[in-house]
Scaffold this motif. Structure first.
Motif, mmCIF file in Angstrom:
data_model
loop_
_atom_site.group_PDB
_atom_site.id
_atom_site.type_symbol
_atom_site.label_atom_id
_atom_site.label_comp_id
_atom_site.label_asym_id
_atom_site.label_seq_id
_atom_site.Cartn_x
_atom_site.Cartn_y
_atom_site.Cartn_z
ATOM 1 N N GLU A 428 26.142 24.645 36.794
ATOM 2 C CA GLU A 428 26.816 24.842 37.761
ATOM 3 C C GLU A 428 26.096 23.469 38.518
ATOM 4 O O GLU A 428 27.191 21.867 38.847
ATOM 5 N N GLN A 507 33.075 33.067 36.393
ATOM 6 C CA GLN A 507 33.355 32.738 37.781
ATOM 7 C C GLN A 507 34.796 32.550 37.995
ATOM 8 O O GLN A 507 35.945 33.249 36.784
ATOM 9 N N LYS A 509 38.595 33.531 40.631
ATOM 10 C CA LYS A 509 38.967 34.004 42.123
ATOM 11 C C LYS A 509 40.144 35.004 42.485
ATOM 12 O O LYS A 509 40.840 35.261 41.610
ATOM 13 N N LYS A 513 39.979 33.197 46.200
ATOM 14 C CA LYS A 513 38.761 32.727 46.835
ATOM 15 C C LYS A 513 37.469 32.756 45.357
ATOM 16 O O LYS A 513 37.582 34.141 45.227
ATOM 17 N N GLU A 514 36.679 31.907 45.429
ATOM 18 C CA GLU A 514 35.911 31.397 44.271
ATOM 19 C C GLU A 514 34.192 32.579 44.544
ATOM 20 O O GLU A 514 34.270 32.571 45.528
ATOM 21 N N GLN A 515 34.389 33.037 43.482
ATOM 22 C CA GLN A 515 32.497 34.112 43.125
ATOM 23 C C GLN A 515 32.681 34.096 42.086
ATOM 24 O O GLN A 515 33.801 34.215 40.879
ATOM 25 N N TRP A 516 31.236 35.149 41.800
ATOM 26 C CA TRP A 516 30.264 34.582 40.343
ATOM 27 C C TRP A 516 30.503 36.182 40.145
ATOM 28 O O TRP A 516 30.457 37.137 40.837
ATOM 29 N N LEU A 528 36.091 45.051 47.560
ATOM 30 C CA LEU A 528 36.638 44.117 48.919
ATOM 31 C C LEU A 528 36.556 44.638 50.282
ATOM 32 O O LEU A 528 37.332 45.822 50.418
#
Length: 548
Positions: A428, A507, A509, A513-516, A528
């Protein structure tokens, strides 16, 4: 570089490492005694440590003939009286002399076993002279099928060059032809007709006129691997510049055919640009004592140490082609950037066994997109390395067979580069990644290394246990596949096509919205608050996906 350069060579075959037992046994049974003598640290090699070579030869271009001797200086590590020296036919060892005494030599194919008469006491530093002559193997398709290229330029002048990666330096001079033991320093003396110029590694010490010939004496003060040693003979002209680098002034010399001088003065501007970018990413150029040279040759090019050879026809890309298909590959001369990247990865950090050649090729192919990153930004560099994935065949693992001079798949170039690009995402922090690459070049400066050493270093410095990561990408042909299904607000996912314990995060999306995600082999469900209307996997990760 060059088996490796085949990588370069547009589309080329691949290799593998996690073969099933039957396939591995079948391949192993195809190896010969000569493969073992070449690829193993034999008892006749292990007892002595190289300290110095003086390669002193005469090259007769008209007869395509080489004659001369190699003085081999060594330190005795263990008591022994038999030394293995390698030289490939049709070249012949004519005699071996130590302390004015001619020694007995037993010939076994490419390996030659010298029986020493003097006491070889532990700690002694001794030398002997290996005399040889003959017509060396002529390169068929340099640099991939190498040897000596006996060509002529447009004006009818001899244009000659060596290239021998994979094939072995013993194809044109006698030496300890194994990567594990680099000579500490070297003098290269080449006698040629006086109308020609020889360019070799290191710095030009002197030119000695002998009748209608000249001998060029080149001194190499840094450790050098055997395939990195070269001769380049032609009607060269020279121009140069001084680069203000991390370790002070660096002499950068360029030797090109007379007719190409003006073209080269413009085109070779990529060389100082390369030096600036790579010193940023990897730390100081490893061979300030020996200078940096680009030398025009009658084949594509190779990473000969401090004497990088060039034959890309003064075009951008790879012979005018963008290997990534993105356009970014035409922003630089592929050979100048790639082959020079090997000064850090191949010439300074060198694989101990050719089975680990991915260390050379993977990091150097990766250096191409870091060059783009420096000048055009992270997005451009990512597009380039992702674009090269189309060249990956995944037919064999990246690591080859140890002890028999067997490299892994040619995928070591672009699969290796995409593996490292993926690793950058896991870290990262881009500055942390840069510092890791720079520290790597300090820790393994002028050393021969194993894959395990590189793996252990990267696990330690990243703070991530990368065991399964490297086992997956280096030792199998399996590309991790993220299987997933979407049911309104629920995302169900898992890794397939993986080895045991592979659990790389990735990673994604969701709904922009980006997230791991942290997939494993077992199904997991992410719930969600709203309906899932969009799902993307970050393309910077070298993985596949399958929606169920």
């Amino acid at each position: 570089m060059m088996n490796r350069l085949l990588l370069i060579c547009l589309f080329f075959s691949v290799s593998t490492f996690y073969l099933n037992a039957q396939a591995l046994l079948s391949e192993k049974n195809n190896f010969t005694r000569q493969d073992t003598l070449r690829g193993n640290i034999t008892p006749e090699r292990a007892w002595w440590d190289l300290t110095y070579y003086h390669l002193d030869i005469k090259v007769d271009p008209d007869k395509k003939y080489i004659s001369g001797k190699n003085t081999i200086q060594y330190k005795v590590l263990e008591n022994n009286s038999v030394m293995q020296i390698d030289l490939q036919p049709p070249l012949k060892i004519t005699k071996v002399v130590q302390n004015n005494t001619e020694l007995e030599v037993e010939h076994d194919g490419n390996a030659h076993f010298i029986t020493l008469k003097d006491n070889q006491n532990i700690g002694d530093v001794l030398s002997l002279d290996v005399h040889y002559e003959g017509h060396p193997k002529e390169a068929v398709r340099a640099p991939w099928d190498g040897g000596i290229s006996w060509k002529k330029d447009a004006n009818g002048n001899h244009f000659i060059a060596s290239s021998c990666q994979g094939l072995g330096a013993s194809v044109w001079w006698p030496n300890k032809d194994h990567m594990y033991d680099e000579v500490d320093s070297m003098l290269i003396s080449v006698n040629i007709p006086d109308k020609l110029i020889n360019v070799s590694n290191g710095r030009l010490r002197s030119i000695e006129r002998i009748g209608d010939t000249k001998t060029y004496h080149w001194i190499v003060k840094s450790p050098i691997n055997n395939y990195g040693v070269n001769i380049n003979i032609g009607d060269y002209v020279n121009f140069s510049e001084v680069y203000d680098g991390m370790a002070g002034n660096l002499d950068m010399d360029y030797y090109v055919l007379r007719d190409n001088l003006e073209k080269a003065k413009s085109h070779f501007k990529d060389a100082p640009k390369m030096m600036k970018a790579f010193e940023h990413w990897f730390g100081q150029y490893p061979f300030y004592r020996d200078s940096f040279k680009l030398v025009e040759v009658p084949y594509l090019g190779m990473e000969h140490q401090s004497s990088v050879t060039y034959g890309n026809q003064y075009k951008t890309g790879y012979l005018g082609t963008d290997l990534s298909g993105t356009g970014w590959g035409l922003k630089f001369d592929f050979i100048i950037i790639h082959e020079s990247g090997h000064e850090w990865f191949a010439n300074s950090i060198t694989n101990k066994d050719v089975a680990d050649m991915w260390i050379h090729e993977g990091f150097t192919a990766y250096s191409e997109n870091l060059f783009l990153d420096y000048y055009y930004g992270k997005e451009a560099s990512a597009e380039y390395v992702i674009g090269t994935r189309k060249n990956i065949q995944n037919d064999r693992p990246l690591i080859g067979q140890y002890g028999v001079n067997k490299e892994g798949s040619s995928d070591m170039y672009y699969k290796g580069a995409n593996m490292l690009h993926t690793l950058r995402q896991l870290i990262e922090d881009d500055e942390k990644w840069r510092q890791i690459l720079r520290k790597m070049n300090v820790e393994f400066y002028h050393q021969t290394v194993t894959t395990q050493k590189i793996e252990d270093f990267l696990s330690r410095e990243t703070g991530i246990d990368l065991t399964a990561f490297f086992n997956q990408y280096l030792r199998t042909i399996k590309i991790p596949t993220l299987e997933y299904s979407i049911d309104k607000k629920n995302l169900k996912y898992r890794w397939t096509n993986i080895i045991e314990n592979f659990d790389m995060p990735i990673q994604i999306k969701i709904n922009d919205k980006e997230q791991w995600l942290f997939p494993k082999a077992q199904w997991h469900t992410l719930k969600l608050d709203s309906k899932i209307t969009g799902f993307e996997i970050d393309p910077d990760f070298y993985v596949q996906s399958k929606k169920l």
